[in-house]
Design a protein around this motif. Structure first.
Motif, mmCIF file in Angstrom:
data_model
loop_
_atom_site.group_PDB
_atom_site.id
_atom_site.type_symbol
_atom_site.label_atom_id
_atom_site.label_comp_id
_atom_site.label_asym_id
_atom_site.label_seq_id
_atom_site.Cartn_x
_atom_site.Cartn_y
_atom_site.Cartn_z
ATOM 1 N N LEU A 14 -0.727 38.493 63.381
ATOM 2 C CA LEU A 14 -1.087 38.217 64.765
ATOM 3 C C LEU A 14 -0.262 39.112 65.695
ATOM 4 O O LEU A 14 0.950 39.260 65.508
ATOM 5 N N PRO A 15 -0.881 39.698 66.694
ATOM 6 C CA PRO A 15 -0.176 40.635 67.588
ATOM 7 C C PRO A 15 0.757 39.898 68.547
ATOM 8 O O PRO A 15 0.357 38.954 69.220
ATOM 9 N N ILE A 16 1.983 40.335 68.619
ATOM 10 C CA ILE A 16 3.003 39.696 69.452
ATOM 11 C C ILE A 16 3.765 40.760 70.217
ATOM 12 O O ILE A 16 3.986 41.870 69.715
ATOM 13 N N VAL A 17 4.164 40.439 71.455
ATOM 14 C CA VAL A 17 4.996 41.309 72.259
ATOM 15 C C VAL A 17 6.054 40.445 72.935
ATOM 16 O O VAL A 17 5.806 39.268 73.231
ATOM 17 N N VAL A 18 7.236 40.987 73.117
ATOM 18 C CA VAL A 18 8.262 40.293 73.904
ATOM 19 C C VAL A 18 7.989 40.648 75.355
ATOM 20 O O VAL A 18 8.371 41.708 75.847
ATOM 21 N N ASN A 45 18.032 51.611 70.465
ATOM 22 C CA ASN A 45 16.689 51.029 70.419
ATOM 23 C C ASN A 45 16.130 50.761 71.811
ATOM 24 O O ASN A 45 15.234 49.925 71.986
ATOM 25 N N GLY A 46 16.662 51.468 72.792
ATOM 26 C CA GLY A 46 16.227 51.290 74.166
ATOM 27 C C GLY A 46 14.989 52.091 74.490
ATOM 28 O O GLY A 46 14.406 52.791 73.653
ATOM 29 N N THR A 67 19.337 42.199 69.006
ATOM 30 C CA THR A 67 18.393 41.879 67.932
ATOM 31 C C THR A 67 16.956 41.992 68.409
ATOM 32 O O THR A 67 16.080 42.477 67.670
ATOM 33 N N ILE A 68 16.677 41.552 69.637
ATOM 34 C CA ILE A 68 15.320 41.683 70.170
ATOM 35 C C ILE A 68 14.870 43.132 70.099
ATOM 36 O O ILE A 68 13.770 43.439 69.625
ATOM 37 N N MET A 69 15.735 44.034 70.520
ATOM 38 C CA MET A 69 15.354 45.439 70.598
ATOM 39 C C MET A 69 15.313 46.096 69.223
ATOM 40 O O MET A 69 14.401 46.869 68.915
ATOM 41 N N SER A 70 16.281 45.788 68.372
ATOM 42 C CA SER A 70 16.306 46.422 67.047
ATOM 43 C C SER A 70 15.175 45.901 66.167
ATOM 44 O O SER A 70 14.515 46.681 65.469
ATOM 45 N N TYR A 71 14.929 44.598 66.193
ATOM 46 C CA TYR A 71 13.853 44.041 65.365
ATOM 47 C C TYR A 71 12.491 44.524 65.875
ATOM 48 O O TYR A 71 11.607 44.861 65.078
ATOM 49 N N SER A 72 12.334 44.580 67.188
ATOM 50 C CA SER A 72 11.073 45.074 67.753
ATOM 51 C C SER A 72 10.825 46.518 67.340
ATOM 52 O O SER A 72 9.711 46.884 66.946
ATOM 53 N N GLN A 73 11.863 47.343 67.396
ATOM 54 C CA GLN A 73 11.699 48.737 67.019
ATOM 55 C C GLN A 73 11.378 48.882 65.536
ATOM 56 O O GLN A 73 10.500 49.663 65.155
ATOM 57 N N ALA A 74 12.040 48.123 64.708
ATOM 58 C CA ALA A 74 11.812 48.229 63.258
ATOM 59 C C ALA A 74 10.431 47.751 62.853
ATOM 60 O O ALA A 74 9.895 48.179 61.824
ATOM 61 N N ASN A 75 9.820 46.867 63.666
ATOM 62 C CA ASN A 75 8.551 46.255 63.275
ATOM 63 C C ASN A 75 7.385 46.615 64.189
ATOM 64 O O ASN A 75 6.325 45.997 64.107
ATOM 65 N N GLY A 76 7.556 47.608 65.025
ATOM 66 C CA GLY A 76 6.455 48.066 65.863
ATOM 67 C C GLY A 76 6.001 47.042 66.880
ATOM 68 O O GLY A 76 4.807 46.966 67.204
#
Length: 453
Positions: A243-247, A313-314, A263-272
């Motif tokens: 399911l598509p998710i965005v912060v 990861n900015g 963690t928000i930024m690193s996990y988001s970057q690692a998982n697209g």
């Protein structure tokens, strides 16, 4: 989130954090679309949001912010608008100008209505239905902008009370927009001031997505998400479910806790996964620390601004511009999907061959002014169906009024039906069926059906 923006009047507004309806038509994916839990731009290329929110509705003169946000590396700006229910309404001409500013600065525009913030708990907030009324009033401005605009239905549409109807209200809002001909990717916010600590959105996201498959989900991460485990578990469940998710909002700290933005930024970057920080400038009511720049001045980055734009990861390090703004998009990708293609069609050439199907149409009952029909869908080859779409054109002005066992959309004479969850898989040698009630006058001819698997 709560109490964020100081208005340029004597009062500081404390903002708190935070069917028979026809279903989504299968239409040309002329803009953004969702496939495999990811967002794709109109050229068929993955797009990951990296940007910030800008409080345009309270600071309408700060139009230079669009260029300044772009100059710091963002590919997306989330623009705060008002339907006029709580603040001064942003007019169609103003919204058209916002879209033109986004396009001029090669930004993807995520437009959101803020008047819904905290509905059910904040007595001044309005329901999602009022936000839909506002979007419908902007149809002439927004239709045709699907390549550049994503519609965020309503900001944080429930507080921590009376949020039990979030699922049905969200589906109703989506369906009203689809029935009116909106083909944009739609973004829906979680309840609980956007933070979904009750897991209402998480546990019901599949129902919403089954109703409309060009929808993405937005979680706002503040004090509820103060540990890496909470962040990775929440986002990870969406990724596992496809399911598509965005912060859709987050900060580096907040009055309800110390946010784990790393963690928000690193996990988001690692998982697209896309992220949109709150917010560019203009915060008040005790949360001025959420300003990324001081007094809208891009040369005066705050510590939060430095972190999100220039840190690990900015935005500057990870943002990639949407290919709709490139003179020569990457080769080997489509420049647009064919007319009639559902917005969820994957673009990868490595997918298995599509299954074929046939469909039959039978009028099972008819009376003056009304009729009932049944459609059967059958695999036509050696492969089972893993989802199907049936479409047709009524020749005599017939209209669908009620349906079952399918998601059905009507737009003029055109009708499109898609499987629901329980009848999408059709083994060879069997059929799936759905039915509907309709109206007719004079002639009720049987249309020619088009079936795709």
């Amino acid at each position: 989130m709560k109490t964020r923006i100081a208005l340029a009047v004597t009062t500081l507004f404390a903002l708190v954090a935070g069917m028979l309806m026809v279903m989504q038509p299968a239409h040309a994916a002329t803009g953004f679309y969702v496939s495999g839990g990811k967002l794709y731009d109109a050229n068929g290329n993955p797009f990951v949001m990296r940007g910030v929110s800008h409080a345009h509705t309270w600071y309408p003169s700060q139009t230079g912010s669009f260029a300044n946000i772009k100059a710091l590396g963002a590919n997306t700006v989330r623009v705060v608008l008002s339907s006029g229910d709580r603040w001064t309404r942003n007019t169609p001409s103003d919204v058209a100008n916002v879209v033109s500013l986004c396009k001029a600065n090669r930004l993807i525009c995520v437009l959101e209505v803020h008047d819904t913030t905290g509905y059910g708990e904040d007595s001044a907030a309005v329901p999602l239905s009022k936000a839909v009324d506002y979007w419908l009033s902007l149809a002439d401005v927004l239709n045709g902008q699907e390549r550049y605009v994503i519609i965020n239905l309503g900001n944080e549409p429930y507080g921590n009370q009376n949020y039990g109807t979030w699922t049905t209200d969200t589906i109703d809002a989506l369906m009203r927009l689809r029935a009116a001909g909106f083909h944009h990717t739609l973004m829906v916010d979680a309840p609980n001031w956007g933070q979904d600590w009750t897991f209402t959105m998480r546990d019901n996201a599949s129902k919403v997505f089954d109703a409309d498959r060009n929808t993405i989900f937005s979680i706002h991460m503040y004090g509820v998400f103060d540990t890496a485990a909470e962040i990775t578990d929440y986002l990870g469940r969406f990724r596992t479910a496809g399911l598509p998710i965005v912060v859709g909002e987050f900060g580096d700290r907040h009055s309800d806790g110390d946010v784990d933005e790393d963690t928000i930024m690193s996990y988001s970057q690692a998982n697209g996964i896309g992220y949109l920080g709150w917010s560019w400038s203009g915060n008040g009511g005790g949360v001025e620390y959420l300003d990324m720049v001081t007094n809208f001045n891009p040369s005066q980055l705050t510590s939060w601004g430095q972190r999100i734009f220039n840190g690990a990861n900015g935005i500057k390090q990870t943002a990639k511009e949407a290919t709709v703004y490139l003179a020569n998009p990457p080769t080997g990708t489509p420049t647009g999907l064919p007319t009639g293609t559902p917005t969820t069609r994957p673009t990868s050439s490595t997918l298995p061959p599509a299954a074929g199907c046939t469909a039959s149409y039978a009028i099972t009952g008819q009376w003056p002014g009304g009729f009932q029909a049944e459609v059967k869908v059958t695999p036509s080859g050696s492969l089972p169906l893993r989802g199907w779409t049936v479409s047709w054109s009524f020749a005599n002005g017939q209209k669908v009024t009620q349906f079952w066992n399918a998601n059905v959309a009507s737009l003029g004479a055109e009708v499109t039906a898609r499987n629901v969850q329980h009848n999408g898989t059709v083994p060879v040698g069997t059929s799936a069926s759905f039915g509907f009630l309709g109206t007719w006058t004079g002639t009720n001819s049987v249309p020619t059906l088009r079936c795709s698997g």
